[in-house]
Design a protein around this motif. Sequence first.
Motif, PDB file in Angstrom:
ATOM      1  N   ILE A  11       0.841  -1.203   0.000  1.00 41.31           N
ATOM      2  CA  ILE A  11       0.000   0.000   0.000  1.00 41.31           C
ATOM      3  C   ILE A  11       0.872   1.246   0.000  1.00 41.31           C
ATOM      4  CG2 ILE A  11      -1.630   1.336   1.389  1.00 41.31           C
ATOM      5  CD1 ILE A  11      -2.805  -1.347   2.349  1.00 41.31           C
ATOM      6  N   LEU A  12       1.938   1.195   0.786  1.00 39.05           N
ATOM      7  CA  LEU A  12       2.823   2.343   0.874  1.00 39.05           C
ATOM      8  C   LEU A  12       3.465   2.650  -0.481  1.00 39.05           C
ATOM      9  CD1 LEU A  12       4.240   4.422   2.655  1.00 39.05           C
ATOM     10  CD2 LEU A  12       6.007   2.724   3.105  1.00 39.05           C
ATOM     11  N   LEU A  13       3.898   1.609  -1.185  1.00 41.71           N
ATOM     12  CA  LEU A  13       4.519   1.822  -2.499  1.00 41.71           C
ATOM     13  C   LEU A  13       3.510   2.408  -3.474  1.00 41.71           C
ATOM     14  CD1 LEU A  13       6.809  -1.297  -3.053  1.00 41.71           C
ATOM     15  CD2 LEU A  13       7.486   1.061  -2.560  1.00 41.71           C
ATOM     16  N   VAL A 224      20.464   7.810   9.933  1.00 39.63           N
ATOM     17  CA  VAL A 224      19.746   9.063  10.129  1.00 39.63           C
ATOM     18  C   VAL A 224      19.275   9.611   8.782  1.00 39.63           C
ATOM     19  CG1 VAL A 224      21.111   9.591  12.174  1.00 39.63           C
ATOM     20  CG2 VAL A 224      21.791  10.525   9.958  1.00 39.63           C
ATOM     21  N   VAL A 225      18.319  10.521   8.849  1.00 45.33           N
ATOM     22  CA  VAL A 225      17.824  11.199   7.647  1.00 45.33           C
ATOM     23  C   VAL A 225      17.823  12.702   7.915  1.00 45.33           C
ATOM     24  CG1 VAL A 225      16.396   9.274   6.859  1.00 45.33           C
ATOM     25  CG2 VAL A 225      15.431  10.954   8.444  1.00 45.33           C
ATOM     26  N   PRO A 226      17.901  13.495   6.855  1.00 43.72           N
ATOM     27  CA  PRO A 226      17.877  14.949   7.046  1.00 43.72           C
ATOM     28  C   PRO A 226      16.471  15.414   7.412  1.00 43.72           C
ATOM     29  CG  PRO A 226      17.897  14.425   4.718  1.00 43.72           C
ATOM     30  CD  PRO A 226      18.074  13.125   5.446  1.00 43.72           C
ATOM     31  N   PRO A 227      16.340  16.570   8.046  1.00 45.21           N
ATOM     32  CA  PRO A 227      15.014  17.037   8.479  1.00 45.21           C
ATOM     33  C   PRO A 227      14.060  17.321   7.324  1.00 45.21           C
ATOM     34  CG  PRO A 227      16.686  18.748   8.771  1.00 45.21           C
ATOM     35  CD  PRO A 227      17.415  17.488   8.444  1.00 45.21           C
ATOM     36  N   GLY A 228      14.577  17.602   6.148  1.00 46.14           N
ATOM     37  CA  GLY A 228      13.706  17.962   5.043  1.00 46.14           C
ATOM     38  C   GLY A 228      13.309  16.804   4.153  1.00 46.14           C
ATOM     39  N   ILE A 229      13.574  15.588   4.560  1.00 45.62           N
ATOM     40  CA  ILE A 229      13.246  14.445   3.706  1.00 45.62           C
ATOM     41  C   ILE A 229      11.744  14.329   3.514  1.00 45.62           C
ATOM     42  CG2 ILE A 229      13.166  12.837   5.647  1.00 45.62           C
ATOM     43  CD1 ILE A 229      14.348  10.705   3.742  1.00 45.62           C
ATOM     44  N   GLU A 230      11.350  13.906   2.332  1.00 42.19           N
ATOM     45  CA  GLU A 230       9.928  13.743   2.027  1.00 42.19           C
ATOM     46  C   GLU A 230       9.347  12.695   2.984  1.00 42.19           C
ATOM     47  OE1 GLU A 230       6.225  13.053   0.321  1.00 42.19           O
ATOM     48  OE2 GLU A 230       7.735  11.502   0.528  1.00 42.19           O
ATOM     49  N   PRO A 231       8.247  12.999   3.707  1.00 39.59           N
ATOM     50  CA  PRO A 231       7.729  12.106   4.755  1.00 39.59           C
ATOM     51  C   PRO A 231       7.480  10.676   4.275  1.00 39.59           C
ATOM     52  CG  PRO A 231       6.657  14.239   4.903  1.00 39.59           C
ATOM     53  CD  PRO A 231       7.472  14.269   3.640  1.00 39.59           C
ATOM     54  N   LYS A 232       6.933  10.527   3.054  1.00 41.31           N
ATOM     55  CA  LYS A 232       6.654   9.175   2.570  1.00 41.31           C
ATOM     56  C   LYS A 232       7.946   8.391   2.364  1.00 41.31           C
ATOM     57  CE  LYS A 232       2.358  10.464   0.225  1.00 41.31           C
ATOM     58  NZ  LYS A 232       1.718  10.661  -1.090  1.00 41.31           N
ATOM     59  N   MET A 233       8.958   9.077   1.896  1.00 36.88           N
ATOM     60  CA  MET A 233      10.249   8.410   1.707  1.00 36.88           C
ATOM     61  C   MET A 233      10.821   7.973   3.053  1.00 36.88           C
ATOM     62  SD  MET A 233      12.707   7.256  -0.128  1.00 36.88           S
ATOM     63  CE  MET A 233      12.764   7.938  -1.787  1.00 36.88           C
ATOM     64  N   VAL A 235       9.195   7.180   5.765  1.00 36.66           N
ATOM     65  CA  VAL A 235       8.426   6.021   6.231  1.00 36.66           C
ATOM     66  C   VAL A 235       8.834   4.770   5.461  1.00 36.66           C
ATOM     67  CG1 VAL A 235       6.118   5.017   6.409  1.00 36.66           C
ATOM     68  CG2 VAL A 235       6.492   7.424   7.001  1.00 36.66           C
ATOM     69  N   ALA A 236       8.993   4.934   4.146  1.00 38.88           N
ATOM     70  CA  ALA A 236       9.355   3.790   3.305  1.00 38.88           C
ATOM     71  C   ALA A 236      10.725   3.232   3.697  1.00 38.88           C
ATOM     72  CB  ALA A 236       9.354   4.210   1.835  1.00 38.88           C
ATOM     73  N   LEU A 237      11.667   4.116   3.895  1.00 39.13           N
ATOM     74  CA  LEU A 237      13.011   3.672   4.278  1.00 39.13           C
ATOM     75  C   LEU A 237      12.971   2.933   5.611  1.00 39.13           C
ATOM     76  CD1 LEU A 237      15.093   6.826   3.265  1.00 39.13           C
ATOM     77  CD2 LEU A 237      15.303   4.536   2.287  1.00 39.13           C
ATOM     78  N   ARG A 238      12.240   3.475   6.558  1.00 37.12           N
ATOM     79  CA  ARG A 238      12.164   2.823   7.878  1.00 37.12           C
ATOM     80  C   ARG A 238      11.548   1.436   7.747  1.00 37.12           C
ATOM     81  NH1 ARG A 238       9.559   6.565  11.198  1.00 37.12           N
ATOM     82  NH2 ARG A 238      11.528   7.264  12.092  1.00 37.12           N
ATOM     83  N   GLU A 239      10.497   1.322   6.946  1.00 31.50           N
ATOM     84  CA  GLU A 239       9.839   0.024   6.776  1.00 31.50           C
ATOM     85  C   GLU A 239      10.777  -0.997   6.139  1.00 31.50           C
ATOM     86  OE1 GLU A 239       6.875  -1.219   7.624  1.00 31.50           O
ATOM     87  OE2 GLU A 239       6.430   0.598   8.771  1.00 31.50           O
ATOM     88  N   ILE A 240      11.558  -0.551   5.170  1.00 34.30           N
ATOM     89  CA  ILE A 240      12.500  -1.479   4.512  1.00 34.30           C
ATOM     90  C   ILE A 240      13.537  -1.972   5.509  1.00 34.30           C
ATOM     91  CG2 ILE A 240      14.283  -1.690   2.744  1.00 34.30           C
ATOM     92  CD1 ILE A 240      12.708   0.387   1.099  1.00 34.30           C
TER      93      ILE A 240
END
Length: 569
Positions: A11-13, A224-233, A235-240
């Motif tokens: 669903i996320l993809l 870590v991720v930068p503060p400006g990362i796209e929220p969906k990205m 979430v996707a990275l964390r899930e992977i």
Amino acid sequence: MALCRAVAWVILLLLMSDGPALAGQTLRAGVASMITPVSAVKYYQQVVDYLGQKLGMPAEMIHRTTYDEIDVMLEEGKLDLAFICSSPYVLDQNKFGAELLVAPQVGGSTFYHSNIIVHKDSRTETVEQLRGKSFVFVDPKSNTGRLYPAYLLAKRQESLEGFFNSFLYSYSHNKSVEMVAKSRVDGAAVDSIVYDFMVATDSPYAAQTKVIHRSPPFGIPPVVVPPGIEPKMKVALREIFLAMHGDPLGKAILEQMRIERFVEVPDSNYDPIRAMATFLDNNTIALATEGTPATGSSRGDDGTISFGVLPRDNPVTTYGQYQPLVDYLSKSTGQKFELRLEKNYQDVVASLGEGRIAFALLGPLTYLDAYKRFAAPPIARAKTSRGETFFRTVIVVDAGGGIEEISQLVDKKFAFGALWSTSANLIPRYMLAWAGIHLENLREYRNYGYNDTVAKKIISKEFDAGAISLSTAERYLPHGLKIIATSDPIPTGPVAVSPKAPYLLVKKVQQALLALSEHEEGRKVLAKLDPDLQGGFVAASDADYAEIRRMINEVPATCGKACHPKISF
């Protein structure tokens, strides 16, 4: 549970399918040199490729020599995520809001330690017994490799300069272990996970060392991720990451890295690091300036800093090409630089490793030698006048000699460049071997110190053929040379730094080099240089030389003659 996670992932993809984060972009993942760059390439590249595969987008691993370079890229939004040390996470979160994504779990724990090690035969059994001795840190921003031992001494009202006779930076935990094993320094502070990994994989260097002190636990180096990362990205990275251990391919990658899984961890895991940093900030004795030289030997008696170059050309030509660059570095850094010429390539490497030269512009082969023997890391590499970060070598003949291809060189006289030259000796020997021509198939061969000499030997018909860089060949084509073969791309050589050079000076020189092509004064300096350097400089790391290292290391097996010693870079 697994099914629910899989459904959520699909669903996320789907939700991301038309999002800007996937619209033709490349995932950019930064990796600092927490372990030796060679291993970083081997292991982290697989993780990055895995992330790209799961996201359905290209993925690029970006590796840099120092932790600070990755931190700056993260702050400037040039990275989508980064594998960084715990101390930089604390600093980056405070400075620009870097966000904790996940952390690896190793041995059932998400904590690690700082191990202080000495040679196994050393009589040193305590930290106090390291007083007055030499010590190697990993990176000025390393938690286990710099912050903790500095904090340990600061609690005793001791400074690094007052406690140690000398200290330097290796820019990798593995290199620090290697330097202790080879007795080049008396002690080191290293990441316990890296050290345990080396022990578990039967590292000969780890076997020559022993741990004399182990720190309290700290939160493990996170992703870590930068503060400006796209929220969906995000979430996707964390899930992977969180699902990686449940996927056969992901599990295989993790097992190679001896990581059980990635998990979410609380930010409070890093509070002990914050406490140490605060203590040091408030302690006037604590941290010395990062610019303090390790031994002072990379400077002359009057404070002059030596910059070395390989003797590819005669001294007059070399001074004409490089003195403007040295003058520019003096002006840009506020430090007095001088151009230092050595007799041959090996002398340049030795002077760099022993600190007589602070910086040196090397070729790929001489760089690999400098890194292997002296842990001299790269800080920048050249771009050619074509704007490329690679160059080519060519095999040339007399234009009127009737030779049209390499196969015609059997029983001919061949001129190579210097023995340690990548373009004029190493690569052309490969090119000849791939054509079935080994040295015994030549009537005569000889090495000459300068590329120009090789060109002139052919033009004068003293030799039938020779090998030089493409840029040199182009200068002599109007005088009677002809190119009959061109190599594949070869990475341009780096500016490498002596481990004994002070860190702040290293940063100043790197920034000055990277800015060369951005202003008129710098472009005038570049115009004086060899064409293979006239495009300016870009940031470099050891990972840029992984492929040519592999190629050289495989020579004993690929030559087919079993005539090469098993030397490994």
